[in-house]
Design a protein around this motif. Sequence first.
Motif, short mmCIF file in Angstrom:
data_model
loop_
_atom_site.label_atom_id
_atom_site.label_comp_id
_atom_site.label_asym_id
_atom_site.label_seq_id
_atom_site.Cartn_x
_atom_site.Cartn_y
_atom_site.Cartn_z
N SER A 141 51.97 67.11 62.29
CA SER A 141 53.11 66.51 61.61
C SER A 141 54.03 67.59 61.07
O SER A 141 53.60 68.65 60.67
CB SER A 141 52.63 65.66 60.42
N LYS A 142 55.30 67.27 61.06
CA LYS A 142 56.27 68.17 60.46
C LYS A 142 56.22 67.99 58.96
O LYS A 142 55.93 66.92 58.45
CB LYS A 142 57.67 67.85 60.97
N LYS A 143 56.52 69.07 58.25
CA LYS A 143 56.54 69.02 56.79
C LYS A 143 57.90 68.55 56.30
O LYS A 143 58.92 68.79 56.92
CB LYS A 143 56.25 70.40 56.20
N ALA A 144 57.86 67.89 55.14
CA ALA A 144 59.08 67.49 54.47
C ALA A 144 59.79 68.74 53.96
O ALA A 144 59.24 69.85 53.99
CB ALA A 144 58.74 66.56 53.31
N SER A 145 60.98 68.58 53.45
CA SER A 145 61.73 69.72 52.91
C SER A 145 61.02 70.26 51.67
O SER A 145 60.24 69.55 51.03
CB SER A 145 63.15 69.30 52.53
N GLU A 146 61.31 71.50 51.34
CA GLU A 146 60.70 72.12 50.16
C GLU A 146 61.03 71.34 48.89
O GLU A 146 60.20 71.20 48.00
CB GLU A 146 61.13 73.58 50.04
N VAL A 147 62.25 70.82 48.82
CA VAL A 147 62.67 70.04 47.65
C VAL A 147 61.83 68.76 47.55
O VAL A 147 61.33 68.40 46.48
CB VAL A 147 64.18 69.71 47.73
N GLU A 148 61.66 68.07 48.68
CA GLU A 148 60.89 66.84 48.68
C GLU A 148 59.42 67.10 48.36
O GLU A 148 58.79 66.35 47.62
CB GLU A 148 61.02 66.13 50.04
N ALA B 191 34.63 65.86 44.05
CA ALA B 191 35.43 65.05 43.13
C ALA B 191 34.67 63.81 42.69
O ALA B 191 33.81 63.30 43.39
CB ALA B 191 36.74 64.66 43.80
N ARG B 192 35.01 63.34 41.53
CA ARG B 192 34.49 62.09 41.00
C ARG B 192 35.66 61.26 40.51
O ARG B 192 36.67 61.78 40.07
CB ARG B 192 33.55 62.33 39.81
N SER B 193 35.52 59.99 40.55
CA SER B 193 36.47 59.05 39.97
C SER B 193 37.72 58.92 40.82
O SER B 193 37.72 58.14 41.77
CB SER B 193 36.80 59.43 38.53
N VAL B 194 38.80 59.64 40.53
CA VAL B 194 40.08 59.43 41.21
C VAL B 194 40.56 60.72 41.86
O VAL B 194 40.53 61.78 41.24
CB VAL B 194 41.15 58.92 40.21
N LEU B 195 41.04 60.58 43.08
CA LEU B 195 41.66 61.70 43.79
C LEU B 195 43.15 61.39 43.91
O LEU B 195 43.54 60.30 44.34
CB LEU B 195 41.04 61.85 45.18
N VAL B 196 43.98 62.32 43.46
CA VAL B 196 45.44 62.20 43.52
C VAL B 196 45.96 63.40 44.29
O VAL B 196 45.60 64.53 43.98
CB VAL B 196 46.06 62.20 42.09
N TRP B 197 46.82 63.14 45.28
CA TRP B 197 47.37 64.28 46.03
C TRP B 197 48.74 63.95 46.59
O TRP B 197 49.10 62.80 46.76
CB TRP B 197 46.43 64.74 47.13
N ALA B 198 49.49 65.03 46.86
CA ALA B 198 50.80 64.93 47.49
C ALA B 198 50.66 65.41 48.92
O ALA B 198 50.28 66.55 49.17
CB ALA B 198 51.81 65.78 46.73
N ASP B 199 50.93 64.53 49.87
CA ASP B 199 50.88 64.88 51.28
C ASP B 199 52.26 65.40 51.67
O ASP B 199 53.26 64.70 51.51
CB ASP B 199 50.52 63.65 52.10
N PRO B 200 52.35 66.63 52.21
CA PRO B 200 53.65 67.22 52.51
C PRO B 200 54.28 66.77 53.83
O PRO B 200 55.36 67.25 54.19
CB PRO B 200 53.33 68.72 52.57
N ALA B 201 53.64 65.84 54.54
CA ALA B 201 54.17 65.42 55.84
C ALA B 201 55.55 64.78 55.70
O ALA B 201 55.87 64.16 54.69
CB ALA B 201 53.22 64.45 56.52
N GLU B 202 56.34 64.95 56.72
CA GLU B 202 57.69 64.41 56.75
C GLU B 202 57.66 62.88 56.90
O GLU B 202 56.75 62.33 57.53
CB GLU B 202 58.43 65.03 57.94
N GLY B 203 58.62 62.22 56.34
CA GLY B 203 58.79 60.79 56.53
C GLY B 203 57.73 59.94 55.86
O GLY B 203 57.15 60.32 54.84
N SER B 204 57.46 58.79 56.47
CA SER B 204 56.55 57.82 55.85
C SER B 204 55.09 58.26 55.86
O SER B 204 54.26 57.67 55.17
CB SER B 204 56.69 56.46 56.54
N GLU B 205 54.76 59.28 56.64
CA GLU B 205 53.38 59.78 56.64
C GLU B 205 53.05 60.50 55.34
O GLU B 205 51.92 60.51 54.89
CB GLU B 205 53.15 60.75 57.81
N GLY B 206 54.05 61.12 54.75
CA GLY B 206 53.85 61.88 53.53
C GLY B 206 54.05 61.03 52.30
O GLY B 206 54.36 59.85 52.38
N GLY B 207 53.81 61.65 51.16
CA GLY B 207 54.00 60.95 49.90
C GLY B 207 52.92 61.32 48.91
O GLY B 207 52.17 62.28 49.11
#
Length: 130
Positions: free
Chosen positions: A4-11, A43-59
């Motif tokens: 996957s392509k990465k989103a912009s650095e700002v995003e 990890a225990r309980s909750v995992l929170v992460w930012a996916d750097p993929a471009e578009g709807s794959e990321g978030g």
Amino acid sequence: MFGSKKASEVEIAERDDLADQVARALTMAGFGVHQDINRPAVARSVLVWADPAEGSEGGVFVEWLIGPSLTQALAESAQKDELRPSPAFQYFSFVTERMHATLIAILGSAGFHAVDADDDMSPFLIRVKS
């Protein structure tokens, strides 16, 4: 996300900031929160992460993690081909479904737009939008 392509650095920076805000809100609510997607086994309980993929794959994503003893019981049930009727599977389903709904509700009450990620490979994954 292989290939996957990465989103912009700002995003990506915006996503990282949102993930930090989500982690703080869940910590305030009393959850143990982890943000290293590369080490979910510790990890225990909750995992929170930012996916750097471009578009709807990321978030920004949130996922409830069951404890290692239930994971082990579930694996043993699967090896015995007892996945559906097993008490371990029923317990896993109950806990995971309720925590999914609870996390969405808690994040909503904290001012986030949290929704089911609609991911067939991870059916209890939550997407958080700003």
